[in-house]
Write a protein that holds these residues in place. Structure first.
Motif, short mmCIF file in Angstrom:
data_model
loop_
_atom_site.label_atom_id
_atom_site.label_comp_id
_atom_site.label_asym_id
_atom_site.label_seq_id
_atom_site.Cartn_x
_atom_site.Cartn_y
_atom_site.Cartn_z
N SER A 235 -0.13 -7.33 5.59
CA SER A 235 -0.45 -5.93 5.61
C SER A 235 -0.31 -5.61 4.12
O SER A 235 0.45 -6.14 3.36
N LYS A 236 -0.90 -4.41 3.79
CA LYS A 236 -0.72 -4.09 2.30
C LYS A 236 0.67 -3.30 2.08
O LYS A 236 1.42 -3.66 0.94
N GLU A 237 1.47 -2.93 3.21
CA GLU A 237 2.68 -2.64 3.22
C GLU A 237 3.43 -3.64 2.77
O GLU A 237 4.78 -3.38 2.17
N ALA A 238 3.59 -4.86 3.29
CA ALA A 238 4.42 -5.98 2.98
C ALA A 238 4.50 -5.98 1.67
O ALA A 238 5.77 -6.52 1.03
N LYS A 240 4.70 -4.29 -0.61
CA LYS A 240 5.48 -3.30 -1.46
C LYS A 240 6.83 -3.28 -1.05
O LYS A 240 7.56 -2.67 -1.55
N GLU A 241 7.21 -4.00 -0.11
CA GLU A 241 8.70 -4.17 0.23
C GLU A 241 9.42 -4.81 -0.69
O GLU A 241 9.16 -6.05 -0.99
#
Ligand code: KG4
Ligand code: ZN
Length: 342
Positions: A235-238, A240-241
């Motif tokens: 995921s794109k969110e991963a 940014k973590e």
């Protein structure tokens, strides 16, 4: 001497025309990355079918871009191993057909040897600028080899991975962190500029020039699980973590540390006059910087990233030196999926 190179060992369908083993007239690569990304890795059956679709258009484009016709060529070169059997077969059979139809010599090329010859495409001739022996680190999705090149066509294997290849470990680490395929570029992207407090282990295998990356892979998995990261759909969110970024950076540091230290150790032990890096993982910016920083004056030859990853120009460049040594293959040339170097 104009040689047409063909490369289909994994998931890139590639063709190139190279003059005298050094000057690239064309270098066409049709990547299948987007097709395989949805499966999280290369699917061999899908790869060979894609090669069948792409091969002729890619060869035509390489000839057109080089402004060369088949009758102007002096040889046809093709990767015959190592790689995926079904993928290699497509390239080898097309190369045979082209060579047979044009009465040109056929050169079967070892893919790993090809990666080394990318260094001849950088405007430099390593044998002139530093001389043999040259210490070569070949790090790709399937291989992590330290090889001493004592002359053209003369290779001695000094060390190799005992389990996962460096590129494979990048791909698995990216999957663990939810960063998608291919893993190397994804990890490099999220790790960029991250000052990490995390530290992952390094397998030094004292006294040996071999490598091992499977312990690091497991350590990363446990650390990620400890932070609540579970392998799932990329995921794109991963990306940014903060913890994912830190673990990616720590992983990259571990791999690069070991690759650089062992390469320098091998260079010292063998009295190598220069170092050549080849294979997809050598596109990694941290590895390139750290290797140059550690080289203490020894020339380090690293092709631009586009020539580190799979391409056919390196196959044509390598074939030129086989041609000089009058080493052509017969029509019985077959694929060798497990072909080694040295
Ligand atoms: O040489 P290559 O293009 O294909 C094989 O012969 O396997 O290498 C592909 C491998 C993949 O595992 C990919 O994740 C890795 O090279 N790779 C990288 C980078 N670019 C590609 N690994 C680390 N950093 C990169 N920038
Ligand atoms: Zn490769």
């Amino acid at each position: 001497m104009l040689i047409l190179g063909i490369e289909t060992s994994c998931d890139e369908t590639a063709a190139a025309v190279v003059e005298d083993g050094r000057r690239i007239l064309s270098n066409v690569v049709a990547s299948q990355v987007e097709i395989h990304a949805r499966y999280g890795g290369v699917v061999p059956e899908v790869a060979s079918r894609q090669h069948m679709l792409q091969m002729i258009p890619v060869v035509s484009q390489a000839l057109a871009q080089a402004e060369v016709t088949l009758d102007q060529l002096h040889g046809v070169a093709v990767t015959y191993g190592p790689g995926l059997a079904g993928s290699l077969l497509v390239g080898v059979n097309v190369a045979k057909a082209l060579a047979f139809a044009t009465s040109l010599p056929l050169y079967g090329i070892n893919h790993l040897e090809g990666h080394i010859y990318s260094a001849w495409l950088t405007g430099d001739s390593p044998e002139d600028s530093s001389g043999f022996p040259l210490l070569c680190l070949v790090v790709s999705g399937g291989h992590t080899d330290l090889v001493l090149m004592e002359g053209h066509g003369s290779f001695r294997l000094l060390g190799r991975t005992r389990d996962d290849a460096a590129g494979e470990s990048f791909d698995k680490a990216a999957r663990t962190l939810g960063l998608g395929y291919p893993g190397g570029p994804a990890i490099q992207r999220v790790a960029q500029g991250v000052a990490t407090r995390e530290r992952l282990p390094r397998a030094w295998l004292a006294g040996s020039l071999d490598f091992s990356f499977s312990g690091l892979k497991t350590a990363l998995l446990h650390r990620a699980q400890g932070h609540g990261i579970t392998p799932g759909t990329p995921s794109k969110e991963a990306a940014k973590e903060p913890i994912v970024m830190e673990l990616a950076a720590a992983f990259q540091e571990s791999v690069v540390d070991v690759l650089v230290a062992k390469t320098m150790q091998a260079a010292r032990q063998t009295g190598a006059k220069g170092i050549i890096l080849g294979g997809g993982v050598t596109a990694n910016a941290l590895l390139r910087d750290e290797m140059r920083a550690a080289s203490s004056g020894l020339p380090v030859m690293i092709p631009p990233p586009s020539l580190c990853v799979d391409n056919a120009a390196m196959i044509a460049a390598c074939a030129y030196f086989h041609a000089l040594a009058h080493e052509a293959h017969g029509w019985d040339l077959d694929v060798e999926p497990s072909l080694a170097l040295g």
